[in-house]
Design an enzyme around this catalytic site. Structure first.
Site, mmCIF file in Angstrom:
data_model
loop_
_atom_site.group_PDB
_atom_site.id
_atom_site.type_symbol
_atom_site.label_atom_id
_atom_site.label_comp_id
_atom_site.label_asym_id
_atom_site.label_seq_id
_atom_site.Cartn_x
_atom_site.Cartn_y
_atom_site.Cartn_z
ATOM 1 N N THR A 31 58.357 53.465 52.393
ATOM 2 C CA THR A 31 57.418 53.860 51.612
ATOM 3 C C THR A 31 56.070 54.224 52.651
ATOM 4 O OG1 THR A 31 57.384 52.234 49.747
ATOM 5 C CG2 THR A 31 55.667 52.946 49.414
ATOM 6 N N GLY A 132 51.316 43.199 56.371
ATOM 7 C CA GLY A 132 51.982 42.679 55.832
ATOM 8 C C GLY A 132 52.189 42.348 56.944
ATOM 9 N N CYS A 162 46.306 47.494 52.925
ATOM 10 C CA CYS A 162 46.049 48.852 51.742
ATOM 11 C C CYS A 162 44.293 48.396 51.447
ATOM 12 C CB CYS A 162 46.538 49.157 50.802
ATOM 13 S SG CYS A 162 47.494 47.627 50.189
ATOM 14 N N ASN A 163 44.796 47.013 50.463
ATOM 15 C CA ASN A 163 43.410 46.295 49.982
ATOM 16 C C ASN A 163 41.781 46.032 51.036
ATOM 17 O OD1 ASN A 163 43.212 46.261 47.662
ATOM 18 N ND2 ASN A 163 45.421 44.570 48.244
ATOM 19 N N HIS A 215 42.576 38.597 51.294
ATOM 20 C CA HIS A 215 41.974 40.305 51.423
ATOM 21 C C HIS A 215 40.878 40.466 52.014
ATOM 22 C CE1 HIS A 215 44.730 39.849 48.189
ATOM 23 N NE2 HIS A 215 45.611 40.807 49.112
ATOM 24 N N GLY A 216 40.084 39.231 51.371
ATOM 25 C CA GLY A 216 38.137 39.141 52.229
ATOM 26 C C GLY A 216 38.941 38.971 53.277
ATOM 27 N N HIS A 241 45.306 49.577 43.425
ATOM 28 C CA HIS A 241 44.639 48.758 43.299
ATOM 29 C C HIS A 241 43.118 48.781 42.804
ATOM 30 C CE1 HIS A 241 47.567 46.954 45.643
ATOM 31 N NE2 HIS A 241 47.411 47.285 46.610
ATOM 32 N N GLN A 325 47.505 51.797 47.516
ATOM 33 C CA GLN A 325 48.133 51.622 48.184
ATOM 34 C C GLN A 325 49.099 51.965 49.149
ATOM 35 O OE1 GLN A 325 48.426 51.184 44.760
ATOM 36 N NE2 GLN A 325 50.996 51.097 44.260
HETATM 37 P P1 NAD Z 1 59.487 49.681 52.512
HETATM 38 O O1 NAD Z 1 60.129 49.001 52.061
HETATM 39 O O2 NAD Z 1 59.201 50.247 51.843
HETATM 40 O O3 NAD Z 1 59.781 49.850 53.803
HETATM 41 C C1 NAD Z 1 60.049 49.077 54.947
HETATM 42 C C2 NAD Z 1 61.767 49.557 55.233
HETATM 43 O O4 NAD Z 1 61.768 49.312 56.636
HETATM 44 C C3 NAD Z 1 62.777 49.966 54.514
HETATM 45 O O5 NAD Z 1 62.579 51.416 55.067
HETATM 46 C C4 NAD Z 1 63.692 49.130 55.111
HETATM 47 O O6 NAD Z 1 64.888 49.769 55.346
HETATM 48 C C5 NAD Z 1 63.193 49.200 56.513
HETATM 49 N N1 NAD Z 1 63.769 47.838 57.390
HETATM 50 C C6 NAD Z 1 63.886 47.650 56.940
HETATM 51 N N2 NAD Z 1 64.467 46.025 57.651
HETATM 52 C C7 NAD Z 1 63.837 46.716 59.105
HETATM 53 C C8 NAD Z 1 63.809 46.198 60.181
HETATM 54 N N3 NAD Z 1 63.921 44.861 60.954
HETATM 55 N N4 NAD Z 1 63.141 46.507 61.024
HETATM 56 C C9 NAD Z 1 62.702 47.721 60.680
HETATM 57 N N5 NAD Z 1 62.848 48.189 59.291
HETATM 58 C C10 NAD Z 1 63.713 48.166 58.870
HETATM 59 O O7 NAD Z 1 58.126 48.215 52.988
HETATM 60 P P2 NAD Z 1 56.529 49.319 52.693
HETATM 61 O O8 NAD Z 1 55.958 49.057 51.488
HETATM 62 O O9 NAD Z 1 56.888 50.944 53.546
HETATM 63 O O10 NAD Z 1 55.999 48.785 53.364
HETATM 64 C C11 NAD Z 1 55.873 48.450 54.789
HETATM 65 C C12 NAD Z 1 54.690 47.495 55.152
HETATM 66 O O11 NAD Z 1 53.166 48.819 55.171
HETATM 67 C C13 NAD Z 1 54.245 46.411 55.129
HETATM 68 O O12 NAD Z 1 53.821 45.542 56.454
HETATM 69 C C14 NAD Z 1 53.351 45.873 54.221
HETATM 70 O O13 NAD Z 1 53.011 44.988 53.300
HETATM 71 C C15 NAD Z 1 52.995 47.326 54.004
HETATM 72 N N6 NAD Z 1 51.960 48.523 53.495
HETATM 73 C C16 NAD Z 1 52.241 48.396 52.257
HETATM 74 C C17 NAD Z 1 51.372 49.138 51.560
HETATM 75 C C18 NAD Z 1 52.285 49.404 50.103
HETATM 76 O O14 NAD Z 1 51.844 49.388 49.199
HETATM 77 N N7 NAD Z 1 53.939 49.229 50.297
HETATM 78 C C19 NAD Z 1 50.595 49.238 51.753
HETATM 79 C C20 NAD Z 1 50.059 48.677 52.690
HETATM 80 C C21 NAD Z 1 50.515 48.748 53.499
#
Ligand code: NAD
Length: 364
Positions: A31, A132, A162-163, A215-216, A241, A325
């Site tokens: 994502t 994360g 994101c938050n 978050h805060g 959110h 987000q």
């Molecule tokens: P996601 O699950 O959509 O994507 C993660 C990707 O990483 C997948 O393609 C997965 O196959 C791959 N992956 C799995 N194991 C791995 C490894 N050991 N090394 C490298 N890649 C690996 O997750 P996301 O939503 O894109 O979230 C990624 C980070 O961004 C997290 O830390 C999350 O907290 C943060 N985040 C997410 C959002 C959101 O809304 N989705 C917003 C802000 C921050």
């Protein structure tokens, strides 16, 4: 090319030598990763040298269509070889990719990135983690408006969640204007991303029973001067959110509701609209608006503040804001790359450059 190698690894200067382009690897093309890749690809001072997938899956098609070199997240031959029978050319493992890169943006699932840090350090590349991961693991955190300068030439950082990014966008300018700020807020969180079929709730409101929520306090990793606490609930929606925020301004702040709005209007990456006048009164309409104006994936990098939901009553400021987000952190990752590489010390200049380039692939 041979001459460039020592420059690539001499990060203490933060310089690129005479080379113009920052080479960026994306580890984790999900994502966040696919969005960061496109935002980086749009920048004239950066290029994508490769993205990783754990195994052949539909996400590989997107990388191929975009022309991003595809690598395996892991180095073992068996996993690398699994891509070819599925019809994908895999250029190698993570270590092969890191050899090509100045900086890696780790977009792996939350808490997974920590295990990757040693690999990045040993490979001599700069690294950016996502929200994360823990601040302590990354050793520093980042938002464009709060602490770009403190991240200049650093070996690595964490773009906050994101938050927290959303809170930072509106609260940092308020703090900068007032000189002190105390905040209580409630995060009304989407249960899952639209493409996520594994999470919930789908028919409940789920309070985060760890009080205060992270978050805060996480805002204080980028702006320790803001005193802030939060609570959070997850609700059955995938779109955005919503934050319900109460900020206590210091006596003598001299602000009015209108001047607070003007302060935010003069900040990048904040959109202010009147819900009553536009009929954008829910997150559903905010997202429809993003699609109407042609934003890729229907993203909204900006924080959305409802003008008619803002009220300053004496020293107490009440407001709501909506956070997309999946996308508000995307341009921040681009600015964080410039901070780590030391190629732009002025956060506003970086934001302007980032956003102008992203606008080339957004509708309007
Ligand atoms: P996601 O699950 O959509 O994507 C993660 C990707 O990483 C997948 O393609 C997965 O196959 C791959 N992956 C799995 N194991 C791995 C490894 N050991 N090394 C490298 N890649 C690996 O997750 P996301 O939503 O894109 O979230 C990624 C980070 O961004 C997290 O830390 C999350 O907290 C943060 N985040 C997410 C959002 C959101 O809304 N989705 C917003 C802000 C921050």
């Amino acid at each position: 090319m041979m001459d460039e190698e020592p420059l690539l690894r001499s990060f203490t200067t933060g310089g690129l030598g005479n080379r113009m382009t920052i080479k960026v690897a994306i580890n984790g093309f999900g994502t966040i990763g696919k969005r960061v890749a496109d935002a980086v690809d749009a920048q004239s001072d950066m290029e994508i040298v490769g993205v990783t997938k754990t195994r052949p899956s539909f996400g590989c098609d997107l990388a191929v269509r975009k022309g991003y070199p595809l690598y395996c997240t892991f180095n073992d031959k068996e996993r690398i070889d699994a891509f070819a029978p599925a019809g994908y050319t895999c250029m190698g493992g993570l270590s092969d990719l890191l050899e090509q890169a100045d900086v890696v943006v780790d977009c792996s699932p939350g808490k997974v990135g920590a295990a990757n840090k040693e690999i990045y350090v040993n490979a001599g590349v700069k690294y950016i983690f996502q929200g994360g991961e823990k601040h302590a693991m990354a050793e520093r955190s980042y938002t464009s408006s709060a602490n770009h300068e403190q991240n200049l030439n650093a070996p690595g950082t964490r773009v906050v969640s994101c938050n927290t990014t959303g809170l930072s966008r509106t609260l940092v300018p308020l703090y900068d204007r007032c000189g002190s700020l105390k905040v209580e807020c409630t995060m009304i969180r989407r249960a899952a991303d639209p493409g996520d079929s594994a999470k919930g709730p789908i028919n409940a409101i789920k309070p985060v029973l760890k009080v205060p929520s992270h978050h805060g306090p996480d805002v204080m990793t980028v702006k320790p001067e803001i005193q802030i606490n939060s609570m959070a609930v997850a609700v059955p929606t995938t779109l955005m959110h919503c934050h319900s925020i109460v900020a206590f301004l210091p006596p003598g702040h001299g602000l009015t509701t209108e001047s607070v709005l003007d302060l935010w209007r003069n900040q990048p990456r904040i959109i202010i609209m009147n819900g009553g006048e536009t009929n954008i009164t829910t997150t559903a309409e905010v997202m429809e608006y993003a699609r109407d104006i042609g934003r890729k994936w229907g993203d909204l990098h900006e924080i959305f503040v409802w003008e008619d939901g803002v009220k300053l009553d004496g020293d107490t400021l009440y407001f709501f804001q909506a956070i997309h987000q999946e996308s508000d952190v995307i341009p921040e990752n681009v600015d964080a790359i410039r901070a780590l590489m030391g190629t732009e010390s002025d956060w506003r200049a970086s934001v302007a450059q980032t956003d102008a380039a992203i606008a080339t692939y957004n509708g309007i």
